[in-house]
Each structure stands twice: as C-alpha cells, then as structure tokens.
Design a protein around this motif. Structure first.
Motif, PDB file in Angstrom:
ATOM      1  N   ILE A 175     -10.292   4.084  -0.892  1.00 19.20           N
ATOM      2  CA  ILE A 175     -10.220   2.639  -1.071  1.00 19.20           C
ATOM      3  C   ILE A 175     -11.454   2.252  -1.872  1.00 19.20           C
ATOM      4  N   LEU A 225       0.817  -1.201   0.000  1.00 20.68           N
ATOM      5  CA  LEU A 225       0.000   0.000   0.000  1.00 20.68           C
ATOM      6  C   LEU A 225       0.854   1.256   0.000  1.00 20.68           C
ATOM      7  N   ASN A 248      -6.182  -5.431   4.232  1.00 17.96           N
ATOM      8  CA  ASN A 248      -5.595  -4.385   3.407  1.00 17.96           C
ATOM      9  C   ASN A 248      -6.262  -3.035   3.620  1.00 17.96           C
ATOM     10  N   ILE A 249      -7.567  -3.034   3.869  1.00 17.79           N
ATOM     11  CA  ILE A 249      -8.257  -1.779   4.179  1.00 17.79           C
ATOM     12  C   ILE A 249      -7.727  -1.205   5.483  1.00 17.79           C
ATOM     13  N   VAL A 305      -6.089   2.083  -2.871  1.00 13.90           N
ATOM     14  CA  VAL A 305      -6.094   0.735  -3.415  1.00 13.90           C
ATOM     15  C   VAL A 305      -7.494   0.455  -3.961  1.00 13.90           C
ATOM     16  N   ALA A 338      -7.985   7.484   5.288  1.00 14.39           N
ATOM     17  CA  ALA A 338      -8.559   6.818   4.123  1.00 14.39           C
ATOM     18  C   ALA A 338     -10.056   6.645   4.341  1.00 14.39           C
ATOM     19  N   LEU A 342      -4.195   0.373   5.123  1.00 12.87           N
ATOM     20  CA  LEU A 342      -4.185   1.712   4.538  1.00 12.87           C
ATOM     21  C   LEU A 342      -4.796   2.726   5.493  1.00 12.87           C
ATOM     22  N   VAL A 383     -13.582   4.385   2.418  1.00 14.95           N
ATOM     23  CA  VAL A 383     -14.015   3.373   1.464  1.00 14.95           C
ATOM     24  C   VAL A 383     -15.119   3.944   0.590  1.00 14.95           C
TER      25      VAL A 383
END
Length: 215
Positions: free
Chosen positions: A17, A8, A199-200, A135, A112, A203, A114
C-alpha cells in the motif's frame, strides 16, 4: 472513483500500500493506526554529502525533490517484502543527514504492508507493472492544516533549524495543491485520512492464500 471504499484487488500474496502525500499530511500516524507492517521510505534518502543531491535555486539541498532519494533501493525493498516477506532496511537520521545502520523488516504473514513517504507515488507505476501494488493513496488536507502539523513535528523532532523549517514550510504550503496533483498523476488516489484508513484496512484484511501442499 467513489468516496467510499476503493475496489481493492483480491490477491493470494502480500501487496504494498503506497501512502504518499505532502510532508506533514499525517502519513506516519495513519500507517501506525492501521495496524499493518510499515516501510518508512524516508530511510532511503541520500546521505547529506552525496554529490548527486539536488539544489534549491536559493541554495541548499532540495530534500523535497525525488532526486534526493534512492528510488531503486526503495523499490528493491518493496519487491523483497512482497516476494520473501522480509527485507533489510537502512535506518536514516534526518538531523544527522545520513544513515546510521540497518534493520530487518518482516511481514510475519501479513496480507499487506504500507510503504509511506512523500515520494511513495513515484513507485506506483513500477509496482503496478510488477504486480506488487495493492493500492496507491495520497493523503489530502487543507494546506494550512498540513503546514501546522509539519512545523510542530519538525520542531519537536529537531529535524532542522527553525528558520529553515519556516522557509520550507511556506514554500510547501504554497505548492501543496500542485504536489497532490502531481502524485495523482503518478497513479495515487487522493483522499482524506478517514477514507484512506478504511481502504488500508480493507486491503490488509484480505488474508494471503495458504501455500500449496507439497506434491
């Protein structure tokens, strides 16, 4: 790319994201568990009386086509969130086939956020080009698992009639692998829920750099 954690990017600003995947793949529940601000891209659907809505060959609106969605408005909202930390977002009612109002989404300093929806991967290229992207992830499950989750959710929420849901569900289950492949081709990384959540969180844990002091 490995199946552990994505490489990332480190960034001084908030990044988006993009969380895509077939309808019913678990995007909304995953975004809620991740504990970050969420932009629901379904709110950018076109109203049911919009003359530009795409049609299915057998008749009726094709809500699974990106042509049923305001792509540019969704991108503008992401851009505003990255640059200013807030954006005015439409509120869309699927049973009512239209927008019912607006709301303000604020990041409150989050590193970040989503943006989740079946068309999220459509924005991977533009977001990368503008430096907005953290990402892009596509949730991948067994098609039968996705179909059952989707049907239960849509019946529970009264989204459409049961005959419509059954027809749509059968069509989507048969084409799910192609849907995932298409989202990967647009720049998303396909993985299952646990890996996507790791992965979320990775980040989201990268805090923005403090603003420079005034001269």
């Amino acid at each position: 790319m490995s199946d552990s954690t994505l490489n990332l990017p480190s960034t001084p600003h908030a990044r988006v994201i993009l969380l895509s995947g077939p309808s019913g793949s678990g995007k909304s529940s995953l975004a809620e568990r991740a504990g970050v601000p969420v932009l629901q891209l379904d709110d950018f659907y076109k109203d049911g009386d919009d003359p530009t809505l795409p049609e299915l060959p057998e008749g009726g609106t094709d809500w699974d086509s990106p042509l049923s969605w305001h792509r540019d408005q969704a991108l503008a909202a992401i851009r505003a969130l990255v640059v200013t930390g807030r954006a005015e977002i439409p509120v869309y009612s699927i049973p009512a086939n239209g927008r019912t109002g607006t709301r303000t989404l604020e990041l409150h300093g989050a590193a970040a956020f989503v943006a989740e929806g079946i068309f999220a991967a459509e924005l991977a290229g533009p977001c990368a080009d503008e430096g907005l992207l953290g990402v892009a992830i596509c949730l991948r499950n067994k098609p039968s698992t996705t179909a059952w989750r989707r049907f239960r959710r849509d019946v529970r929420e009264g989204r459409k009639s049961v005959p419509y849901l059954l027809r749509r569900g059968w069509r989507l289950m048969r084409t799910e692998r192609g849907i995932v492949a298409g989202q990967v081709a647009l720049g998303a990384y396909a993985c299952a829920g646990p890996e996507a959540e790791r992965n979320i969180r990775a980040l989201a844990d990268r805090r923005p750099a403090p603003a420079p002091a005034a001269a």
